[in-house]
Design a protein around this motif. Structure first.
Motif, PDB file in Angstrom:
ATOM      1  N   GLN A 211      -0.709 -10.043   4.565  1.00  0.00           N
ATOM      2  CA  GLN A 211      -1.903  -9.822   5.389  1.00  0.00           C
ATOM      3  C   GLN A 211      -2.835 -11.039   5.297  1.00  0.00           C
ATOM      4  N   LEU A 212      -2.952 -11.620   4.102  1.00  0.00           N
ATOM      5  CA  LEU A 212      -3.790 -12.814   3.962  1.00  0.00           C
ATOM      6  C   LEU A 212      -3.213 -13.970   4.782  1.00  0.00           C
ATOM      7  N   LEU A 213      -1.882 -14.045   4.869  1.00  0.00           N
ATOM      8  CA  LEU A 213      -1.283 -15.102   5.688  1.00  0.00           C
ATOM      9  C   LEU A 213      -1.644 -14.924   7.161  1.00  0.00           C
ATOM     10  N   MET A 214      -1.750 -13.664   7.599  1.00  0.00           N
ATOM     11  CA  MET A 214      -2.166 -13.427   8.993  1.00  0.00           C
ATOM     12  C   MET A 214      -3.621 -13.844   9.175  1.00  0.00           C
ATOM     13  N   ILE A 215      -4.449 -13.485   8.195  1.00  0.00           N
ATOM     14  CA  ILE A 215      -5.855 -13.863   8.287  1.00  0.00           C
ATOM     15  C   ILE A 215      -5.961 -15.393   8.200  1.00  0.00           C
ATOM     16  N   GLY A 216      -5.007 -16.000   7.481  1.00  0.00           N
ATOM     17  CA  GLY A 216      -4.980 -17.450   7.369  1.00  0.00           C
ATOM     18  C   GLY A 216      -4.431 -18.150   8.607  1.00  0.00           C
ATOM     19  N   GLY A 217      -4.027 -17.378   9.603  1.00  0.00           N
ATOM     20  CA  GLY A 217      -3.648 -17.988  10.887  1.00  0.00           C
ATOM     21  C   GLY A 217      -2.176 -18.327  11.027  1.00  0.00           C
ATOM     22  N   TYR A 218      -1.306 -17.841  10.137  1.00  0.00           N
ATOM     23  CA  TYR A 218       0.119 -18.210  10.242  1.00  0.00           C
ATOM     24  C   TYR A 218       0.872 -17.407  11.292  1.00  0.00           C
ATOM     25  N   ALA A 479      18.996   4.667   9.716  1.00  0.00           N
ATOM     26  CA  ALA A 479      20.374   4.590  10.221  1.00  0.00           C
ATOM     27  C   ALA A 479      21.234   5.558   9.425  1.00  0.00           C
ATOM     28  N   ASP A 480      21.939   6.421  10.128  1.00  0.00           N
ATOM     29  CA  ASP A 480      22.867   7.372   9.493  1.00  0.00           C
ATOM     30  C   ASP A 480      22.215   8.125   8.326  1.00  0.00           C
ATOM     31  N   GLY A 481      20.970   8.496   8.502  1.00  0.00           N
ATOM     32  CA  GLY A 481      20.296   9.280   7.470  1.00  0.00           C
ATOM     33  C   GLY A 481      19.758   8.460   6.307  1.00  0.00           C
ATOM     34  N   VAL A 482      19.771   7.149   6.449  1.00  0.00           N
ATOM     35  CA  VAL A 482      19.261   6.283   5.378  1.00  0.00           C
ATOM     36  C   VAL A 482      18.062   5.513   5.919  1.00  0.00           C
ATOM     37  N   GLU A 483      16.974   5.481   5.141  1.00  0.00           N
ATOM     38  CA  GLU A 483      15.816   4.707   5.578  1.00  0.00           C
ATOM     39  C   GLU A 483      16.075   3.243   5.261  1.00  0.00           C
ATOM     40  N   LEU A 484      16.155   2.426   6.311  1.00  0.00           N
ATOM     41  CA  LEU A 484      16.429   1.012   6.077  1.00  0.00           C
ATOM     42  C   LEU A 484      15.153   0.222   5.863  1.00  0.00           C
ATOM     43  N   GLY A 485      14.034   0.762   6.300  1.00  0.00           N
ATOM     44  CA  GLY A 485      12.786   0.041   6.094  1.00  0.00           C
ATOM     45  C   GLY A 485      11.656   0.724   6.819  1.00  0.00           C
ATOM     46  N   GLY A 486      10.478   0.183   6.601  1.00  0.00           N
ATOM     47  CA  GLY A 486       9.315   0.763   7.260  1.00  0.00           C
ATOM     48  C   GLY A 486       8.176  -0.219   7.255  1.00  0.00           C
ATOM     49  N   GLY A 487       7.231   0.049   8.126  1.00  0.00           N
ATOM     50  CA  GLY A 487       6.069  -0.828   8.194  1.00  0.00           C
ATOM     51  C   GLY A 487       4.985  -0.164   8.996  1.00  0.00           C
ATOM     52  N   SER A 488       3.998  -0.959   9.371  1.00  0.00           N
ATOM     53  CA  SER A 488       2.883  -0.373  10.107  1.00  0.00           C
ATOM     54  C   SER A 488       2.030  -1.454  10.749  1.00  0.00           C
ATOM     55  N   ILE A 489       1.212  -1.014  11.681  1.00  0.00           N
ATOM     56  CA  ILE A 489       0.083  -1.813  12.127  1.00  0.00           C
ATOM     57  C   ILE A 489      -0.977  -1.603  11.050  1.00  0.00           C
ATOM     58  N   ARG A 490      -1.651  -2.686  10.674  1.00  0.00           N
ATOM     59  CA  ARG A 490      -2.570  -2.622   9.525  1.00  0.00           C
ATOM     60  C   ARG A 490      -4.010  -2.404   9.954  1.00  0.00           C
ATOM     61  N   ILE A 491      -4.795  -2.048   8.982  1.00  0.00           N
ATOM     62  CA  ILE A 491      -6.244  -2.015   9.171  1.00  0.00           C
ATOM     63  C   ILE A 491      -6.726  -3.473   9.173  1.00  0.00           C
ATOM     64  N   HIS A 492      -7.490  -3.884  10.186  1.00  0.00           N
ATOM     65  CA  HIS A 492      -7.984  -5.261  10.130  1.00  0.00           C
ATOM     66  C   HIS A 492      -9.509  -5.331  10.102  1.00  0.00           C
ATOM     67  N   GLU A 493     -10.130  -4.168   9.848  1.00  0.00           N
ATOM     68  CA  GLU A 493     -11.588  -4.163   9.717  1.00  0.00           C
ATOM     69  C   GLU A 493     -11.960  -3.707   8.314  1.00  0.00           C
ATOM     70  N   PHE A 517     -10.534  -9.398  -2.852  1.00  0.00           N
ATOM     71  CA  PHE A 517     -10.004 -10.581  -2.151  1.00  0.00           C
ATOM     72  C   PHE A 517      -9.532 -10.228  -0.748  1.00  0.00           C
ATOM     73  N   LEU A 518      -8.977  -9.021  -0.582  1.00  0.00           N
ATOM     74  CA  LEU A 518      -8.535  -8.601   0.753  1.00  0.00           C
ATOM     75  C   LEU A 518      -9.751  -8.254   1.614  1.00  0.00           C
ATOM     76  N   LEU A 519     -10.674  -7.467   1.021  1.00  0.00           N
ATOM     77  CA  LEU A 519     -11.841  -7.038   1.797  1.00  0.00           C
ATOM     78  C   LEU A 519     -12.646  -8.261   2.247  1.00  0.00           C
ATOM     79  N   ASP A 520     -12.811  -9.243   1.352  1.00  0.00           N
ATOM     80  CA  ASP A 520     -13.534 -10.460   1.729  1.00  0.00           C
ATOM     81  C   ASP A 520     -12.829 -11.162   2.884  1.00  0.00           C
ATOM     82  N   ALA A 521     -11.523 -11.293   2.763  1.00  0.00           N
ATOM     83  CA  ALA A 521     -10.775 -11.982   3.830  1.00  0.00           C
ATOM     84  C   ALA A 521     -10.925 -11.217   5.144  1.00  0.00           C
ATOM     85  N   LEU A 522     -10.879  -9.879   5.058  1.00  0.00           N
ATOM     86  CA  LEU A 522     -11.021  -9.076   6.283  1.00  0.00           C
ATOM     87  C   LEU A 522     -12.387  -9.315   6.930  1.00  0.00           C
ATOM     88  N   ARG A 523     -13.378  -9.670   6.129  1.00  0.00           N
ATOM     89  CA  ARG A 523     -14.724  -9.920   6.691  1.00  0.00           C
ATOM     90  C   ARG A 523     -14.848 -11.295   7.320  1.00  0.00           C
TER      91      ARG A 523
END
Ligand code: ASP
Length: 585
Positions: A211-218, A479-493, A517-523
């Motif tokens: 998330q910090l990398l996104m806030i960092g513009g990557y 896939a076939d009853g197995v969770e291969l992964g997960g993710g989400s849209i994040r809170i950005h405020e 450190f995350l809350l500061d970056a979000l601000r």
């Protein structure tokens, strides 16, 4: 086929890549003695290197050192040989072997290393005790099953790197020595020698860094990331595992899902895993739970669940009625036309208990004019209308669970999968889907607080004033009853993030201390962003058709977290312990 090796005194060709077109050439190859056979005065050796197997023939010649050396060879000795590539006679061609049309008439043989008798044969593919395999992993890794699994793993990762590279992603590493990253498991902690009493945590995932990398513009990041979770091991878990971790800025759900569909379609193809082409179905969490009793449904077989609370309300059966009176549900699983004995039926209780339930009640549907009847110990408590409303064809076995609705559904969901296995229900083809629209929180009655279903950085939908009704912008790939992964849209405020942390019992001070450190970056101007993590070990195990992820990891640990190879975890010098400001035990 591999690129030809640089010629050196050991080899100038890969053994497994030689074909009939090389007949007449003099070659030098190196590797291990896979197998040895003595035949009518000739010695046949199968030489193994990473590219495959090649037959060597040594002809006896009086006083010949080569023949004497060959006679002394045993399985797993290491050799380099020089000789001529010759065509095998038609009757001796081995079509199972890619080098089966040729062999090497050996002129010169050098034994580079001898080997003790291996703890198990390398040239056989029979099941072996796992502890023995892990203890002698270098030998186990020589077996073809391990080599093909690790080659596939490499190809999967290379495909991922290629695909994401083509889509403008940057591969960026994040720290291993860090601070707790909450994914709901216990942290592995590393004591800090420089300031006793302070600790690093190993990352449960790179969540906050990405998330910090996104806030960092990557904008587009990925990493083949090692993650660490100190959980009590369940069957096929590793405390240390590998994820493909991805994050993108300025995106919504569709952007992430489409990206992953393109990527995973290629990965499935590389693994020869024939899945339907994307887009893949999106099933809501509520639907998945209601029909399959699971948030990772295997839809390749029926045995769907049905809530029959309304149909059975008001019966004389106290167990069901008291559950219904207290707001619970009665759920039924129609197991179809199966005959189970009384003790097999009783045994089902143990299955649902393992999946969080209490017990199952059973009834065989029988035809009885004018309406169906039940053969069941509880038949007498129900009216013919209720029995008819519970459904099923004559001969079907109905299995009921009465409990809190979610508990009943999940218990029968677990039973559904085990029954399918036990009944040998056909599960043909492969089924890939997304599960979406998860609730944001589940109520943790023990701790009296809300727990996030994914993690607390997931963006909620709905009103924060009513935590129980919040949805989340979370998605899982199954896939076939197995969770291969997960993710989400994040809170950005920052304010929303603070509020969500507050709801899970992390107040403002605590939040500032742990996630400042995350809350500061979000601000400081955070773009809307989202991502996903996919389990590499699990994906490769599935593609390779292995039951255990340990079979696709070069150096795994046992289910109890031990490494039989190195003996880790192990005691260390008392001096080392004191240096860390800790007291030796
Ligand atoms: N960090 C999450 C996990 O490890 C994945 C994600 O939300 O991207 O499960």
């Amino acid at each position: 086929m591999k690129r030809a090796p640089r010629a050196n005194p050991y080899r100038d060709r890969w053994a497994g890549d030689l074909r009939a077109d090389a007949v007449g050439a003099t070659v030098t190859v190196a590797g291990w003695v896979h197998r040895r056979r003595d035949h009518g005065g000739l010695i046949f050796l199968d030489l193994r290197d990473r590219s495959g197997l090649l037959q060597l023939v040594i002809h006896p010649q009086p006083g010949d050192e080569t023949f004497a050396a060959a006679e002394a060879l045993r399985p797993e000795h290491v050799v380099s040989v020089t000789g001529e590539v010759v065509a095998r006679e038609a009757g001796n061609v081995n079509s199972d072997l890619s080098t089966g049309e040729i062999e090497i008439a050996v002129r010169e043989l050098r034994t580079l290393a001898e080997a003790q008798t291996p703890p198990f044969p390398v040239d056989e593919d029979r099941p072996l005790d796992e502890m023995t395999r892990l203890r002698h992993r270098a030998i186990d890794l020589r077996r073809e099953t391990m080599r093909t699994a690790l080659e596939l793993r490499h190809e999967v990762v290379a495909t991922i790197r290629g695909h994401l590279g083509e889509h403008d992603f940057l591969e960026i590493e994040t720290p291993i020595l860090t601070r707790s990253t909450p994914e709901g498991a216990r942290d592995f902690l590393v004591p800090n020698r420089r300031e006793p009493g302070t600790w690093y945590a190993l990352p449960q995932s790179p969540q906050l860094f990405k998330q910090l990398l996104m806030i960092g513009g990557y904008e587009r990041y990925f990493q083949i990331a090692r993650c660490f979770r100190d959980e009590d091991m369940r069957a096929d878990r590793q405390a240390e595992f590998t994820q493909l971790d991805v994050e993108l800025a300025f995106v919504e759900e569709d952007d992430v899902l489409e990206l992953v569909e393109g990527l995973m379609a290629r990965v499935f193809e590389v693994g020869g895993f024939d899945v339907p082409p994307p887009p893949w179905d999106r099933v809501t969490y509520a639907q998945a739970l209601a029909r399959y009793g699971s948030d990772r449904p295997d839809r390749r077989f029926g045995l769907e669940l049905r809530d029959v609370s309304d149909a059975l309300r008001g019966s004389q059966f106290k167990v069901f009625q008291s559950v219904l009176d207290s707001g619970g549900a009665v759920v039924v699983l129609n197991a179809g036309r199966v005959e189970l004995s009384r003790s097999e039926l009783d045994g089902l209780n143990e299955v649902v208990q393992r999946h969080g339930g209490k017990a199952v009640a059973w009834a065989f549907v029988e035809s009885g004019p004018p309406t169906p009847s039940w053969r069941s110990p509880i038949a007498k408590f129900f009216t013919p209308q209720q029995i008819a409303a519970a459904g099923g064809e004559p001969g079907d076995l109905l299995l009921f669970a009465a409990d809190d609705r979610q508990v009943a559904l999940e218990a029968l969901g677990g039973l559904r999968v085990e029954l399918a296995q036990r009944l040998g229900l056909e599960r043909s083809g492969h089924d890939v889907l997304w599960v979406v629209d998860f609730p944001m929180f589940g109520w943790n009655a023990g701790e009296e607080r809300w727990d996030p279903l994914h993690h607390p950085f997931t963006a909620p939908t709905g009103s924060l004033d009513d935590p129980g009704s919040l949805g989340s912008r979370n998605y899982d790939l199954v896939a076939d009853g197995v969770e291969l992964g997960g993710g989400s849209i994040r809170i950005h405020e920052a304010e929303v993030q603070q509020k969500v942390l507050d709801l899970i019992g992390i107040d403002a001070d605590d939040a500032q201390r742990r996630f400042g450190f995350l809350l500061d970056a979000l601000r400081h101007g955070a773009p809307p962003h989202g991502g996903i993590a996919l389990g590499i070990d699990r994906i490769v195990a599935m593609l390779a058709g292995r039951d255990s992820i340990r079979d696709v990891i070069a150096f795994p640990k046992t289910a109890s977290g031990a490494d039989p190879l190195t003996g880790a975890p192990a005691a260390v010098d008392e001096r080392q312990v004191r240096e860390l400001g800790l007291r030796p035990l």
